[in-house]
Enzyme design. Structure first.
Site, PDB file in Angstrom:
ATOM      1  N   ASP A  62      -2.197  21.210 118.533  1.00 42.15           N
ATOM      2  CA  ASP A  62      -2.059  22.671 118.330  1.00 42.15           C
ATOM      3  C   ASP A  62      -3.027  23.484 119.184  1.00 42.15           C
ATOM      4  OD1 ASP A  62      -0.196  22.213 116.344  1.00 42.15           O
ATOM      5  OD2 ASP A  62      -1.413  23.021 114.702  1.00 42.15           O
ATOM      6  N   CYS A  97       4.536  19.895 116.133  1.00 42.35           N
ATOM      7  CA  CYS A  97       3.953  18.595 116.462  1.00 42.35           C
ATOM      8  C   CYS A  97       4.941  17.466 116.692  1.00 42.35           C
ATOM      9  CB  CYS A  97       3.017  18.116 115.353  1.00 42.35           C
ATOM     10  SG  CYS A  97       1.961  19.365 114.652  1.00 42.35           S
ATOM     11  N   ASP A 341       0.010  19.066 121.940  1.00 46.91           N
ATOM     12  CA  ASP A 341       1.438  18.920 121.615  1.00 46.91           C
ATOM     13  C   ASP A 341       2.196  20.241 121.679  1.00 46.91           C
ATOM     14  OD1 ASP A 341       0.052  19.768 119.400  1.00 46.91           O
ATOM     15  OD2 ASP A 341       0.828  18.238 118.033  1.00 46.91           O
ATOM     16  N   ASN A 342       1.527  21.319 121.232  1.00 48.21           N
ATOM     17  CA  ASN A 342       2.160  22.641 121.275  1.00 48.21           C
ATOM     18  C   ASN A 342       1.049  23.677 121.258  1.00 48.21           C
ATOM     19  OD1 ASN A 342       2.755  21.364 118.236  1.00 48.21           O
ATOM     20  ND2 ASN A 342       1.644  23.305 118.226  1.00 48.21           N
TER      21      ASN A 342
END
Ligand code: NAG
Ligand code: NAG
Ligand code: NAG
Length: 621
Positions: A62, A97, A341-342
């Protein structure tokens, strides 16, 4: 600038560093050895092993690319950013995720993995298994190519103390996974080593533990005598989740290591134009969010600082990894990839801390790579995505690309595949297909989306397109309630002289709507939309129609689906007015229902018409 001035209510002046404007030139020499280890004698095997490069991938959880978190990581800068290339337009195909990670490990869009959520029935580890992906993802392919493979940290959500062995994840020579319900517990994490039973570490910080697990695995990797792949996935700066008191899990701000608790007292969420704006923005549920009061804004800043502090442990881990590789004299033969992941938002568009949206904050992800032959301190502006990572590692490892990859190798990375042609920036695809199904979750104690403690928003299902063409930078989204968003993110730059002798040249840049505050989809405009805008939307609709169900090559070359002749290769080509009537008659992306998963029957038309050339087109239209 693209649309009429009337539409542009805010123009931002900024001087950008020259290097952001210059394409990174390739100055490496591609290696041409590719050997199959199975067919080699002992001497040749040694030779093969020597020419193969190692890859270490470090993935935070994140971590934003837009809220300056990276600038609080000095060791990342020293050891990876300054020594490598920054992929400055890197995106995730889905801002959450588990689906994002499955995309990364398989090189496929979420609609092709159908792992679209963090939990069953639509996602999580059980869905990864039931989709057959345990036999078809990166570590398995790397092992087949002769690599030794290692993993520590969070792999997927819903990978638990109850299901971790049914079956075990394939593809790893050594592993130490974080498992639910301890994945996101900073101080009571649960790790599970190789095929051993899981262990909960009460009172031990998860980042300290992963540092030692990573070190053990890197030792094993170096000792394997094979080229190796090591992935390290700490959970910082994800929210903390504890379920120890037996109640419902609560997402609170991340917990840093003790020694980092007092850092950055003055830091606050950057006050960009979209931070807690006076006027609501976005569409669907986002447009109904209340503005935060001062107490809540102070909480958002606190939450932000806790993320920066939690990242310090990751920054230290990066340095340890580099020093360990250096001590073992393998650093020069190793690619180091740092990503997340993001992305993440805190307060932008009045959103409480979280992800899952299509805004820049959520889909932009940091990506830095160093390694043999990679330019140092360079910035690469080509549009790249997580689905490009597995193809890139294939290329580094000298494995022929799979036809079913939806992504393609990143530019300017040396390839060990013979005959590999590096696609330079202007030949690469210009789009990212962003997709999302299901819910959006408010993290932390931000009072819930509506101020009444409601923390889960359903109907957060949308399909979107992020375009960086030569002349247009746009974000276009169609939501499951059929609302639309279109933002113009174009940066226009021109050279200016900065001294009287005219020797210094700098660049002056104007960005139309960098913070996505002005939805220019015609329905939201009070004026009659300009022809150029209407023309543009017909092209975006058709492109999105192709991308929402693309597979393999059609994801990489979507214009070829619309124009099989190959005479249209990008958005600018497609905007030619001679195609107006063709594009006007295309079916549009539309939903008949909001679903929590990829239910095709609720997703309207699936295919686009093909252009058959001027004559035949006018004939059959
Ligand atoms: C995706 O998975 C869900 C849940 O298993 C299933 O209902 C749906 O039909 C699948 N979608 C596709 C396109 O296969
Ligand atoms: C600020 O907003 C929060 C969340 O909506 C609310 O609980 C709190 O009472 C508000 N505080 C003030 C001083 O208005
Ligand atoms: C969510 O979508 C469903 C199906 O399209 C609809 O019935 C429901 O009213 C929507 N909920 C909200 C809160 O908009």
């Amino acid at each position: 600038m693209f649309f009429t001035n009337k539409l542009i209510n805010a123009a931002l002046m900024a001087i950008l560093a020259n290097n952001m404007l210059l394409a990174a030139a390739s100055d490496w020499v591609a290696q041409q050895h590719v050997l199959n280890p199975g067919q080699l004698g002992q001497d040749n095997l040694e030779q093969w092993t020597k020419t193969k490069k190692n890859v270490v991938l470090i993935m935070s959880d994140d971590q934003d690319a837009t809220m300056e978190s990276v600038s609080y990581m000095p060791r990342l800068k020293q050891h990876i950013i300054d020594k490598g290339t920054h992929f400055a337009n890197h995106f995730t195909t889905t801002a959450i995720c588990c689906p994002s990670r499955v995309s990364l490990w398989t090189g496929k869009q979420p609609h092709n993995t159908n792992v679209t959520d963090v939990d069953p029935p639509y996602g999580g580890f059980p869905k990864f298994i039931s989709q057959g992906l345990n036999d078809a993802y990166l570590p398995v392919w790397l092992q087949e190519a002769g690599y030794a493979t290692y993993y520590t940290g969070k792999m997927f959500n819903s990978h638990t103390v109850w299901n971790y062995h049914s079956p075990f994840l394939k593809g790893w020579d050594g592993s130490n996974f974080l498992l639910d319900p301890g994945t996101y517990s900073y101080l009571n994490p649960i790790y599970q080593r190789n095929h051993d039973p899981p262990t909960q570490f009460h009172g031990q910080h998860t980042t300290e533990l992963i540092q030692s697990h990573a070190s053990e695995l890197i030792d094993a990797a170096i000792g394997s005598g094979k080229p190796f792949f090591v992935a390290i996935a700490p959970i910082a700066p994800h929210s903390n989740i504890d379920t120890n008191d037996g109640g419902d899990p609560v997402m609170t701000e991340p917990i840093p290591l003790d020694r980092h608790r007092h850092l950055f007292q003055e830091a606050q969420v950057p006050r960009t134009a979209n931070f807690n704006p006076d006027k609501a923005s976005g569409v669907s549920w986002v447009a109904n969010l209340p503005q935060f009061n001062e107490t809540m804004v102070r909480y958002l800043d606190h939450f932000y600082r806790q993320r920066l502090r939690a990242l310090q442990g990751v920054d230290e881990l990066i340095e340890k990894v580099i020093l360990q590789l250096d001590d073992a004299r393998v650093l020069d033969d190793t690619y180091i990839v740092f990503t997340s992941d993001n992305g993440y938002h805190i307060g932008q568009h009045r959103l409480p801390p979280g992800k899952e949206c299509g805004f820049e904050e959520d889909i932009r992800v940091p990506l830095f790579i160093r390694g043999p032959g990679i330019r140092e301190g360079a910035v690469e502006n080509a549009v790249t995505a997580h689905i490009d990572i597995a193809p890139t590692i294939f290329d580094i490892a000298g494995i022929e690309l799979r036809q079913d990859f939806d992504g393609s190798p990143l530019p300017n990375i040396p390839s060990a595949v013979p005959g590999h042609i590096d696609k330079q920036e202007n030949e690469r695809q210009e789009h990212i297909a962003v997709e999302y199904w299901g819910t959006a979750i408010a993290e932390g104690e931000a009072g819930g989306f509506d101020g009444n403690g409601q923390i889960v928003m359903s109907n957060n299902t949308y399909k979107a397109l992020r375009i960086h063409s030569r002349s247009h930078v746009l974000y276009y989204a169609v939501w499951c309630n059929n609302e639309h968003e279109l933002y113009d993110l174009k940066v226009s730059c021109f050279a200016i002289r900065t001294n009287s002798e005219s020797t210094l040249i700098d660049f002056c840049c104007i960005q139309t709507d960098p913070h996505q505050m002005l939805n220019i989809f015609p329905e939201y405009l009070s004026d009659i939309p300009p022809t150029a805008l209407v023309r543009m939307i017909t092209r975006l609709d058709a492109l999105l129609m192709v991308l929402k169900s693309c597979k393999g090559e059609t994801c990489r070359k979507p214009w070829k689906v619309l124009h099989p002749d190959g005479d249209v290769g990008n958005l600018d080509d497609a905007l030619d007015s001679k195609f107006d009537s063709f594009y006007q008659t295309q079916a549009k992306v539309a939903f008949t229902r909001c679903e929590p998963g990829y239910i095709i029957s609720s997703e309207g038309p699936q295919t686009a018409k093909q252009y058959r050339g001027d004559l035949s087109w006018s004939h059959w239209s």
